[in-house]
Design a protein around this motif. Structure first.
Motif, short mmCIF file in Angstrom:
data_model
loop_
_atom_site.label_atom_id
_atom_site.label_comp_id
_atom_site.label_asym_id
_atom_site.label_seq_id
_atom_site.Cartn_x
_atom_site.Cartn_y
_atom_site.Cartn_z
N GLY A 48 0.81 -1.22 0.00
CA GLY A 48 0.00 0.00 0.00
C GLY A 48 0.84 1.27 0.00
O GLY A 48 0.35 2.35 0.36
N LYS A 49 2.08 1.19 -0.47
CA LYS A 49 2.98 2.35 -0.48
C LYS A 49 2.43 3.46 -1.38
O LYS A 49 2.33 4.62 -0.98
CB LYS A 49 4.40 1.94 -0.95
N THR A 50 2.07 3.09 -2.62
CA THR A 50 1.58 4.10 -3.55
C THR A 50 0.21 4.62 -3.10
O THR A 50 -0.09 5.81 -3.24
CB THR A 50 1.51 3.54 -4.99
N SER A 51 -0.61 3.73 -2.54
CA SER A 51 -1.93 4.16 -2.06
C SER A 51 -1.78 5.18 -0.93
O SER A 51 -2.55 6.15 -0.86
CB SER A 51 -2.73 2.96 -1.54
N PHE A 52 -0.79 4.96 -0.06
CA PHE A 52 -0.53 5.95 0.99
C PHE A 52 -0.15 7.29 0.36
O PHE A 52 -0.67 8.34 0.75
CB PHE A 52 0.58 5.45 1.93
N1 LIG Z 1 -8.85 -2.24 1.40
C1 LIG Z 1 -7.73 -1.54 1.21
N2 LIG Z 1 -6.95 -1.81 0.14
C2 LIG Z 1 -5.82 -1.08 -0.02
C3 LIG Z 1 -5.43 -0.06 0.90
N3 LIG Z 1 -4.27 0.46 0.47
C4 LIG Z 1 -3.95 -0.19 -0.65
N4 LIG Z 1 -4.89 -1.11 -0.96
C5 LIG Z 1 -4.92 -1.98 -2.17
O1 LIG Z 1 -3.74 -2.78 -2.18
C6 LIG Z 1 -3.28 -2.97 -3.52
C7 LIG Z 1 -1.81 -2.60 -3.62
O2 LIG Z 1 -1.68 -1.22 -3.31
P1 LIG Z 1 -0.45 -0.34 -3.82
O3 LIG Z 1 -0.63 1.00 -3.24
O4 LIG Z 1 -0.31 -0.45 -5.31
O5 LIG Z 1 0.76 -1.12 -3.15
P2 LIG Z 1 2.34 -0.82 -3.30
O6 LIG Z 1 2.96 -1.13 -1.99
O7 LIG Z 1 2.56 0.53 -3.85
O8 LIG Z 1 2.73 -1.93 -4.37
P3 LIG Z 1 4.12 -2.04 -5.23
O9 LIG Z 1 4.53 -0.67 -5.63
O10 LIG Z 1 3.73 -2.89 -6.39
O11 LIG Z 1 5.11 -2.72 -4.32
C8 LIG Z 1 -4.19 -2.12 -4.41
O12 LIG Z 1 -5.15 -2.95 -5.01
C9 LIG Z 1 -4.83 -1.14 -3.45
O13 LIG Z 1 -6.12 -0.72 -3.86
C10 LIG Z 1 -6.30 0.21 2.02
O14 LIG Z 1 -6.06 1.08 2.86
N5 LIG Z 1 -7.42 -0.57 2.12
#
Ligand SMILES: Nc1nc2c(ncn2[C@@H]2O[C@H](COP(=O)(O)OP(=O)(O)OP(=O)(O)O)[C@@H](O)[C@H]2O)c(=O)[nH]1
Ligand SMILES: [Mg+2]
Length: 226
Positions: A48-52
């Protein structure tokens, strides 16, 4: 393999880390002089790094802070596309150009900075490659380290991958909105995080609720004063 060959290998690795640390130190000094606070965001793939970042960037802009981002992935510009909606200085590093490295290093950051306008930036976020191991070894010139750990990863991850949590200033426990649907004990995650590092800040996060952003902002304000 002779014992002397082993020794050579160890000295090569040590030299790589020393060279990296030297560049990281110079980067940190440059950031300090420019008044840019740099945060290295680490965590597993999909934590969830990018989501944050998608949640915190508009919040910081609303608080009159100028933000930039460097995204690190082995391949694709997917994260950059998501972040670029905010119209901020940003660069995507694809480490496949650097032998598909599973982490960012100081040289990559130095290269990325050459393609960014840093004027007036307050905060530069660097999203590291998704990995709970290698990114913790490489200093990239940051002032603070954050780890995003999602509740779906299980309670034991801090104990299994202690280094990254030991070196973190702040841990985001993400996706807490999913807890009602999982057999996961959040208290146990906290207990394990405290066991590997009693000092770092731990903040819950869900992209559904702005209250978590206020909590992160309180930590940030406290941290930059120290
Ligand atoms: N339910 C829920 N899903 C989340 C949350 N944050 C992220 N996600 C989901 O988790 C998945 C991965 O999220 P990213 O933000 O892409 O994760 P990341 O860590 O950036 O991934 P990489 O860059 O590929 O390592 C996505 O489908 C998001 O929608 C949250 O707070 N709640
Ligand atoms: Mg990402």
């Amino acid at each position: 393999m002779k014992e002397s060959d082993n020794l050579k290998e160890i000295s090569v690795v040590t030299n790589i880390l020393k060279a990296n640390d030297r560049i990281a130190h110079e980067l940190r000094q440059g950031f300090y002089k420019s008044g840019i606070f740099v945060i290295n965001i680490m965590g597993s793939p999909g934590a969830g790094k990018t989501s944050f970042l998608e949640a915190i960037i508009p919040y910081l802009i609303d608080n009159d802070l100028k933000v930039g981002v460097i995204c690190g992935d082995i391949a694709t510009t997917n994260d950059a596309k998501r972040i670029s909606k905010n119209n901020i200085p940003m660069v995507q590093i694809m480490t496949e150009a650097f032998g598909s490295s599973c982490h960012l290093d100081a040289t990559m950051i130095h290269t990325a900075l050459g393609q960014m306008n840093l004027d007036g930036l307050d905060i530069l976020f660097i999203e590291n490659v998704g990995n709970l191991v290698c990114p913790s070894v490489f200093d990239i010139g940051e002032h603070a380290r954050m780890v995003v750990l999602s509740v779906t990863e299980g309670e034991d991850k801090p104990r299994k991958y202690p280094n990254i949590f030991q070196k973190a200033d702040c841990v985001i426990v993400s996706k807490v909105d999913l807890l009602p649907y999982l057999k996961i004990d959040k208290d146990e995650i906290y207990k394990n995080l405290r066991w590997v590092n009693p000092k770092n800040e731990i903040i819950d996060f869900s992209y559904n609720d702005k209250i978590y952003l206020d909590k992160w902002m309180s930590w940030y304000k406290k941290f930059i004063k120290v």
